[in-house]
Design a protein around this motif. Structure first.
Motif, short mmCIF file in Angstrom:
data_model
loop_
_atom_site.label_atom_id
_atom_site.label_comp_id
_atom_site.label_asym_id
_atom_site.label_seq_id
_atom_site.Cartn_x
_atom_site.Cartn_y
_atom_site.Cartn_z
N PRO A 162 0.81 -1.23 0.00
CA PRO A 162 0.00 0.00 0.00
C PRO A 162 0.84 1.27 0.00
CG PRO A 162 -0.85 -1.58 1.60
CD PRO A 162 0.47 -2.10 1.12
N PHE A 163 1.99 1.23 0.67
CA PHE A 163 2.87 2.41 0.67
C PHE A 163 3.43 2.66 -0.74
CE2 PHE A 163 3.48 3.73 5.06
CZ PHE A 163 2.99 2.65 5.77
N VAL A 164 3.91 1.61 -1.36
CA VAL A 164 4.48 1.77 -2.70
C VAL A 164 3.41 2.27 -3.67
CG1 VAL A 164 5.56 0.55 -4.62
CG2 VAL A 164 6.25 0.02 -2.28
N GLY A 165 2.21 1.73 -3.54
CA GLY A 165 1.13 2.13 -4.45
C GLY A 165 0.68 3.56 -4.25
N ALA A 166 0.94 4.11 -3.06
CA ALA A 166 0.48 5.46 -2.75
C ALA A 166 1.57 6.50 -2.90
CB ALA A 166 -0.07 5.50 -1.33
N ALA A 167 2.74 6.12 -3.37
CA ALA A 167 3.89 7.03 -3.33
C ALA A 167 4.52 7.22 -4.70
CB ALA A 167 4.94 6.50 -2.35
N MET A 168 5.25 8.33 -4.78
CA MET A 168 6.05 8.64 -5.96
C MET A 168 7.52 8.61 -5.52
SD MET A 168 6.05 12.28 -7.96
CE MET A 168 6.67 13.11 -6.51
N ARG A 169 8.36 7.91 -6.26
CA ARG A 169 9.77 7.82 -5.88
C ARG A 169 10.53 9.05 -6.37
NH1 ARG A 169 11.59 3.60 -8.77
NH2 ARG A 169 12.61 5.02 -10.24
N VAL A 170 11.43 9.53 -5.51
CA VAL A 170 12.35 10.62 -5.87
C VAL A 170 13.75 10.06 -5.90
CG1 VAL A 170 13.23 12.88 -5.19
CG2 VAL A 170 10.84 12.31 -4.74
N GLY A 171 14.37 10.08 -7.04
CA GLY A 171 15.71 9.53 -7.18
C GLY A 171 15.67 8.14 -7.79
N ALA A 172 16.81 7.72 -8.32
CA ALA A 172 16.88 6.41 -8.98
C ALA A 172 16.86 5.30 -7.93
CB ALA A 172 18.16 6.33 -9.81
N PRO A 173 16.29 4.14 -8.26
CA PRO A 173 16.31 3.01 -7.32
C PRO A 173 17.74 2.67 -6.93
CG PRO A 173 14.95 2.51 -9.24
CD PRO A 173 15.67 3.79 -9.54
N ASP A 174 17.97 2.46 -5.61
CA ASP A 174 19.34 2.26 -5.15
C ASP A 174 19.49 1.01 -4.30
OD1 ASP A 174 19.04 4.99 -2.70
OD2 ASP A 174 18.07 3.02 -2.82
N GLY A 175 18.43 0.22 -4.20
CA GLY A 175 18.52 -1.01 -3.42
C GLY A 175 18.44 -0.80 -1.93
N GLY A 176 18.31 0.43 -1.49
CA GLY A 176 18.24 0.71 -0.06
C GLY A 176 16.84 0.48 0.48
N LEU A 177 16.72 0.47 1.81
CA LEU A 177 15.38 0.25 2.35
C LEU A 177 14.50 1.44 2.00
CD1 LEU A 177 14.98 0.58 6.22
CD2 LEU A 177 16.37 2.06 4.84
N PRO A 178 13.23 1.17 1.64
CA PRO A 178 12.34 2.26 1.24
C PRO A 178 12.03 3.19 2.41
CG PRO A 178 11.52 0.13 0.48
CD PRO A 178 12.61 -0.15 1.48
N VAL A 179 11.99 4.50 2.12
CA VAL A 179 11.66 5.51 3.12
C VAL A 179 10.54 6.36 2.54
CG1 VAL A 179 12.50 7.44 4.49
CG2 VAL A 179 14.05 5.55 3.93
N PHE A 180 9.43 6.48 3.28
CA PHE A 180 8.25 7.17 2.79
C PHE A 180 8.02 8.44 3.59
CE2 PHE A 180 6.76 3.90 -0.07
CZ PHE A 180 7.34 2.75 0.43
N PHE A 181 7.86 9.56 2.87
CA PHE A 181 7.60 10.85 3.48
C PHE A 181 6.20 11.33 3.13
CE2 PHE A 181 11.54 12.66 5.16
CZ PHE A 181 12.50 11.80 4.65
N PRO A 182 5.46 11.86 4.12
CA PRO A 182 4.25 12.60 3.74
C PRO A 182 4.68 13.96 3.21
CG PRO A 182 4.57 12.68 6.12
CD PRO A 182 5.67 11.83 5.57
N PRO A 183 3.98 14.52 2.23
CA PRO A 183 4.38 15.82 1.68
C PRO A 183 4.39 16.92 2.74
CG PRO A 183 2.25 15.11 0.80
CD PRO A 183 2.82 13.96 1.53
N THR A 184 3.57 16.79 3.76
CA THR A 184 3.53 17.83 4.81
C THR A 184 4.88 17.97 5.51
OG1 THR A 184 2.64 16.11 6.25
CG2 THR A 184 1.07 17.66 5.29
N VAL A 185 5.60 16.89 5.68
CA VAL A 185 6.92 16.97 6.34
C VAL A 185 7.89 17.74 5.45
CG1 VAL A 185 8.95 15.60 6.98
CG2 VAL A 185 6.67 14.96 7.82
N LEU A 186 7.91 17.42 4.18
CA LEU A 186 8.82 18.12 3.26
C LEU A 186 8.44 19.60 3.17
CD1 LEU A 186 9.01 15.39 0.46
CD2 LEU A 186 10.58 15.76 2.37
#
Lengths: 341, 109
Positions: A152-176
């Motif tokens: 559900p997180f992946v489906g609700a998110a847009m990735r910033v930056g190229a895939p790097d194999g690292g653990l996924p980190v999800f930000f709400p836009p309000t934090v940014l």
């Protein structure tokens, strides 16, 4: 087996011109190996108690004692995680040592020499005697990780930056948005804060670890200038109190700081701005040092807000751990709400 | 000659994010907080210097009483068995020397 490490300078003719001993800090490499072992399900998800072991990986062309990487092992009970760390892990230390040695030898500069890493076994090397009068032992407390579906997180998110194999980190836009607003309001001084969130493990195989950032707290009692921000003891204490007061079962997952538009402050000419590293997001040695000192666990991250005309104003960049080194990381921005347990 | 047993206590310590935990075993009561902090820094693998080589200042916070302890207080006077100390540093981040020529304003939060 314990090893002594050294940097050897080699001239254009391939002959050694000098050697200097170095004392690498292996903790980030050991912490990384432990984290990656937990991530892979090899090690249990709890704090590291093993000191870890570092062995040289001999250079395929030159052979021992020359090293082209390092093999790091971490134990937890009867389980072992082993990871290969690249030679560039010692890059900064090696370059500093090489430059100092070259200067001492009167060499014209690094153009004349290249540096190699050497390892020498030191069997029977005993640890320094413990003379403090009391023992200090690590505790293997469990990580604050919860099970949740990643999809559900992946489906609700847009990735910033190229895939790097690292653990996924999800930000709400309000934090940014909040970090940008604070940087904008602060003008020509840096800003800082801490990131709160939760650590999850995916309920579906391969049971990836991921982080959901839930909030950001401004750094209270911090001292900021145009080129630095000091996180004081009171800053950290205030953050801990705020996390407890929120009562939302959150943990500190990282930190934030901002860089001002240095090119504008210094009134640099346009042609210099095009090539200057300070005109684009960068993680300084001080930033790396803070992250290494205060956020050494593999799932802890650093958000950098950079102001530069070269990048069109304020931009967000994420940094985190990769192979024991602090590196730029991709991240995700949640563009929809996520429903999860 | 009468021997007096030295009073000791076990203590806990964590880093600022609460993800690294250590236990100090049988710490003598007359040891100062400063000495305990230095010992913990070494065993917890915390950096002793800044990236530029200057010493880092660490403070020990005792959440139970809501304050940072002074380095010259003793374990026996300031702490109770199983108290948890949080080691918090004064530490810098920022562009630093990358753009040292920038005009310096200053703000204290």
């Amino acid at each position: 087996m314990a090893y002594g490490w050294a940097i050897e300078l080699v001239g254009d003719d391939g002959r050694a011109v000098g050697r200097v001993g170095i004392a690498p800090d292996w903790r980030p490499a050991v912490d990384w190996t432990h984290f990656d072992g937990v991530r892979a399900g090899v090690l249990p998800a709890r704090a590291r108690t093993d000191a870890g072991a570092v062995e040289p990986r001999w250079d395929a062309a030159l052979g021992a004692p020359y090293v082209d990487g390092f093999r790091v092992s971490v134990r937890a009970g009867d389980r072992v995680a082993t990871r290969d760390i690249p030679r560039r892990y010692l890059g900064d230390l090696a370059r500093d040592a090489a430059a100092e040695l070259a200067a001492r030898l009167g060499l014209r500069g690094e153009r004349d020499v290249r540096w190699l890493v050497r390892a020498t076994a030191e069997p029977g090397a005993a640890p320094a005697p413990d003379d403090a009068g009391f023992a200090v032992e690590p505790e293997a407390r469990p990580w604050p990780v919860r099970d949740a579906p990643l999809a559900p997180f992946v489906g609700a998110a847009m990735r910033v930056g190229a895939p790097d194999g690292g653990l996924p980190v999800f930000f709400p836009p309000t934090v940014l948005e909040a970090t940008h607003a604070r940087a904008r309001a602060a003008g020509d001084v840096e800003t800082g804060g801490v990131l709160l969130g939760r650590l999850f493990r995916d309920v579906e195989p391969p049971h990836e670890l991921f982080v959901e950032v839930t909030a950001e707290l401004p750094a209270e009692h911090a001292i900021a200038t145009a080129t630095a921000i000091t996180f004081t003891a009171k800053t950290w204490s205030a953050a801990r109190r705020a996390v407890a007061a929120r009562g939302r079962d959150e943990i500190v997952v990282g930190w934030i700081h901002s860089h001002v538009d240095f090119c504008r402050l210094r009134n640099c000419p346009p042609e210099r701005r095009r090539t200057c590293t300070a005109s684009h997001p960068f993680f300084s040695p001080e930033d790396v040092h803070l992250h290494t000192t205060c956020f050494p666990i593999g799932w802890q991250v650093a958000l950098l807000v950079s102001d530069s005309a070269a990048t069109g104003g304020l931009t967000s960049s994420l940094y985190g751990w990769s192979e024991g080194m602090v590196a730029p990381r991709a991240f995700h921005v949640l563009v929809q709400g996520v429903s999860h347990a | 000659m009468t021997q007096t047993a030295t009073r000791t206590m076990d203590l806990r310590a964590s880093d600022i994010t609460g993800q690294k935990y250590f236990r100090a075993v049988a710490v003598p009561a007359q040891v100062t907080i400063g000495e305990v902090v230095q010992r913990l820094i070494a065993k917890m693998g915390l950096a002793r210097t800044s990236s530029g080589g200057a010493p880092l200042a660490y403070h020990a916070r005792l959440d139970r009483v809501g304050r940072h302890l002074h380095g010259n207080e003793t374990v026996g006077d300031a702490l109770e068995p199983d108290d948890e100390l949080v080691l918090t540093p004064d530490i810098d981040a920022g562009a630093g020397a990358a753009c040292a020529g920038a005009r310096a304003g200053r703000r204290e939060g």
